[in-house]
Design a protein around this motif. Structure first.
Motif, PDB file in Angstrom:
ATOM      1  N   GLN A  95       0.841  -1.195   0.000  1.00  0.00           N
ATOM      2  CA  GLN A  95       0.000   0.000   0.000  1.00  0.00           C
ATOM      3  C   GLN A  95       0.874   1.240   0.000  1.00  0.00           C
ATOM      4  OE1 GLN A  95      -2.202  -0.570   3.726  1.00  0.00           O
ATOM      5  NE2 GLN A  95      -0.922   0.953   4.716  1.00  0.00           N
ATOM      6  N   ILE A  96       0.303   2.323  -0.504  1.00  0.00           N
ATOM      7  CA  ILE A  96       1.030   3.585  -0.567  1.00  0.00           C
ATOM      8  C   ILE A  96       0.034   4.730  -0.535  1.00  0.00           C
ATOM      9  CG2 ILE A  96       1.069   3.425  -3.105  1.00  0.00           C
ATOM     10  CD1 ILE A  96       3.623   5.137  -3.057  1.00  0.00           C
ATOM     11  N   SER A  97       0.419   5.829   0.131  1.00  0.00           N
ATOM     12  CA  SER A  97      -0.347   7.073   0.105  1.00  0.00           C
ATOM     13  C   SER A  97       0.578   8.221   0.465  1.00  0.00           C
ATOM     14  CB  SER A  97      -1.533   7.024   1.074  1.00  0.00           C
ATOM     15  OG  SER A  97      -2.384   8.153   0.865  1.00  0.00           O
ATOM     16  N   VAL A  98       0.064   9.431   0.283  1.00  0.00           N
ATOM     17  CA  VAL A  98       0.759  10.651   0.681  1.00  0.00           C
ATOM     18  C   VAL A  98      -0.114  11.364   1.698  1.00  0.00           C
ATOM     19  CG1 VAL A  98       1.551  12.936  -0.071  1.00  0.00           C
ATOM     20  CG2 VAL A  98       1.996  10.918  -1.502  1.00  0.00           C
ATOM     21  N   TYR A  99       0.491  11.776   2.793  1.00  0.00           N
ATOM     22  CA  TYR A  99      -0.204  12.520   3.840  1.00  0.00           C
ATOM     23  C   TYR A  99       0.442  13.901   3.885  1.00  0.00           C
ATOM     24  CZ  TYR A  99      -1.534   7.743   4.823  1.00  0.00           C
ATOM     25  OH  TYR A  99      -2.000   6.450   4.687  1.00  0.00           O
ATOM     26  N   ASP A 100      -0.306  14.898   3.417  1.00  0.00           N
ATOM     27  CA  ASP A 100       0.282  16.218   3.173  1.00  0.00           C
ATOM     28  C   ASP A 100      -0.391  17.280   4.035  1.00  0.00           C
ATOM     29  OD1 ASP A 100       1.474  18.484   2.199  1.00  0.00           O
ATOM     30  OD2 ASP A 100       1.214  17.965   0.095  1.00  0.00           O
ATOM     31  N   PRO A 101       0.197  17.645   5.160  1.00  0.00           N
ATOM     32  CA  PRO A 101      -0.436  18.623   6.060  1.00  0.00           C
ATOM     33  C   PRO A 101      -0.520  20.021   5.465  1.00  0.00           C
ATOM     34  CG  PRO A 101       1.777  18.078   6.813  1.00  0.00           C
ATOM     35  CD  PRO A 101       1.464  17.126   5.694  1.00  0.00           C
ATOM     36  N   ARG A 102       0.142  20.261   4.333  1.00  0.00           N
ATOM     37  CA  ARG A 102       0.007  21.569   3.681  1.00  0.00           C
ATOM     38  C   ARG A 102      -1.338  21.702   2.986  1.00  0.00           C
ATOM     39  NH1 ARG A 102       4.691  21.303  -0.410  1.00  0.00           N
ATOM     40  NH2 ARG A 102       3.495  19.385  -0.782  1.00  0.00           N
ATOM     41  N   ASN A 103      -1.994  20.578   2.707  1.00  0.00           N
ATOM     42  CA  ASN A 103      -3.317  20.558   2.103  1.00  0.00           C
ATOM     43  C   ASN A 103      -4.367  20.437   3.202  1.00  0.00           C
ATOM     44  OD1 ASN A 103      -2.266  20.702  -0.451  1.00  0.00           O
ATOM     45  ND2 ASN A 103      -2.384  18.505  -0.841  1.00  0.00           N
ATOM     46  N   ALA A 104      -5.241  21.406   3.292  1.00  0.00           N
ATOM     47  CA  ALA A 104      -6.174  21.468   4.414  1.00  0.00           C
ATOM     48  C   ALA A 104      -7.079  20.250   4.499  1.00  0.00           C
ATOM     49  CB  ALA A 104      -7.013  22.734   4.328  1.00  0.00           C
ATOM     50  N   ALA A 105      -7.398  19.617   3.358  1.00  0.00           N
ATOM     51  CA  ALA A 105      -8.307  18.479   3.385  1.00  0.00           C
ATOM     52  C   ALA A 105      -7.602  17.141   3.426  1.00  0.00           C
ATOM     53  CB  ALA A 105      -9.232  18.528   2.162  1.00  0.00           C
ATOM     54  N   SER A 106      -6.285  17.144   3.347  1.00  0.00           N
ATOM     55  CA  SER A 106      -5.548  15.886   3.326  1.00  0.00           C
ATOM     56  C   SER A 106      -5.520  15.253   4.705  1.00  0.00           C
ATOM     57  CB  SER A 106      -4.114  16.122   2.841  1.00  0.00           C
ATOM     58  OG  SER A 106      -3.341  14.937   2.964  1.00  0.00           O
ATOM     59  N   PRO A 107      -5.871  13.969   4.808  1.00  0.00           N
ATOM     60  CA  PRO A 107      -5.755  13.302   6.106  1.00  0.00           C
ATOM     61  C   PRO A 107      -4.299  13.092   6.464  1.00  0.00           C
ATOM     62  CG  PRO A 107      -6.249  11.700   4.407  1.00  0.00           C
ATOM     63  CD  PRO A 107      -6.312  13.042   3.742  1.00  0.00           C
ATOM     64  N   CYS A 108      -4.046  12.893   7.737  1.00  0.00           N
ATOM     65  CA  CYS A 108      -2.718  12.451   8.154  1.00  0.00           C
ATOM     66  C   CYS A 108      -2.770  10.935   8.337  1.00  0.00           C
ATOM     67  CB  CYS A 108      -2.275  13.167   9.430  1.00  0.00           C
ATOM     68  SG  CYS A 108      -3.060  12.588  10.960  1.00  0.00           S
ATOM     69  N   TYR A 109      -1.635  10.343   8.600  1.00  0.00           N
ATOM     70  CA  TYR A 109      -1.569   8.890   8.755  1.00  0.00           C
ATOM     71  C   TYR A 109      -2.469   8.416   9.895  1.00  0.00           C
ATOM     72  CZ  TYR A 109       0.510   4.247   9.394  1.00  0.00           C
ATOM     73  OH  TYR A 109       0.704   2.891   9.519  1.00  0.00           O
ATOM     74  N   ALA A 110      -2.561   9.204  10.968  1.00  0.00           N
ATOM     75  CA  ALA A 110      -3.366   8.813  12.118  1.00  0.00           C
ATOM     76  C   ALA A 110      -4.863   8.876  11.828  1.00  0.00           C
ATOM     77  CB  ALA A 110      -3.029   9.692  13.322  1.00  0.00           C
ATOM     78  N   CYS A 111      -5.271   9.664  10.828  1.00  0.00           N
ATOM     79  CA  CYS A 111      -6.684   9.676  10.426  1.00  0.00           C
ATOM     80  C   CYS A 111      -7.095   8.318   9.877  1.00  0.00           C
ATOM     81  CB  CYS A 111      -6.927  10.736   9.351  1.00  0.00           C
ATOM     82  SG  CYS A 111      -6.802  12.446   9.892  1.00  0.00           S
TER      83      CYS A 111
END
Length: 262
Positions: free
Chosen positions: A157-173
């Protein structure tokens, strides 16, 4: 860029989406890689060959014979040597211009906070839940994009968690830290050798796109691979308003393309 660099990176420069400016952004960038094993091997190789100017590689472990089935950045002569140092040697052999900092240590949460602060992009190539959560918290704190991959048996599995994007989840989400997840390791469960190459190469691609400001990232999407049948599944993932890590960030809409770091 000098003439040698223009020649070395000419196949990138020929890409309209990258060009000289995009390649220069890579040369000016700093990537932090946590883990120099199965995922970290292709990540470090591709970021190094692509010309990311500074790489910090963190791994406390040493090369073992059982690693060589999949950890392509190491070789038989390095058995017993620190993985971070071995990875640095391999990158230097193919692109000596890249500045590689090899940290042969197990980074705790305080150390991760320190390391993430100086990076432009962070790549999670670790193999345990505690490190993933600590790294995510550090990335949210400092506003750094996190490219996270995982592989076990035939599943990746792969994803990007980008806190610069207001709607992007973080890994803990997506993987709440208070929930119990079974720790699975290659040493006990096994892993299909090319799987880590596939996922790690995709992590490198996502990191290069983020650094150069090319296309759109996997922020807000989780891709899962079943390598038994070579089938991909993608699911949309959203921020949890009650997430204990990123709930204080403002809400917003995910942009069509993730902007570059610079």
């Amino acid at each position: 860029m000098n003439d040698d660099q223009l020649l070395r990176y000419s196949r990138h420069i020929l890409l309209d989406e990258l060009g000289v400016d995009g390649q220069q952004r890579l040369l000016d960038a700093h990537a932090l890689i946590i883990g120099a094993g199965g995922l970290g091997s292709p990540v470090a190789y591709y970021l190094g060959t692509a010309g990311v100017g500074r790489l910090t590689i963190v791994d406390h472990d040493s090369v073992d014979l059982t690693n060589l089935q999949r950890q392509i950045i190491h070789d038989l002569s390095r058995v017993g040597q620190p993985k971070a140092a071995s990875a640095a040697r391999s990158i230097a052999a193919i692109n000596p211009e890249v500045q590689v900092q090899a940290l042969c240590e197990r980074a705790d949460e305080a150390r991760l906070l320190e390391l993430v602060a100086t990076a432009d992009v962070v790549l999670d190539c670790s193999d345990n839940f505690a490190t993933r959560q600590a790294l995510n918290r550090a990335c949210v704190t400092h506003g750094r994009p996190l490219v996270a991959g995982a592989a076990i048996r035939f599943d990746g599995q792969i994803s990007v968690y980008d806190p610069r994007n207001a709607a992007s989840p973080c890994y803990a989400c997506v993987f709440p830290p208070d929930q119990a997840f079974e720790e699975v390791r290659c040493a006990t469960m096994g892993v299909f050798a090319p799987l880590v190459g596939i996922i790690g190469s995709m992590q490198a691609a996502e990191a290069l796109k983020l650094l150069a400001g090319v296309g759109s990232s996997l922020a807000g999407r989780l891709q899962m691979l079943d390598a038994r049948h070579m089938e991909w599944t993608e699911i949309r993932i959203a921020r949890r308003p009650d997430c204990p890590v990123c709930r204080t960030r403002p809400q917003g809409s995910l942009p069509a393309a993730t902007p570059g770091i610079r």
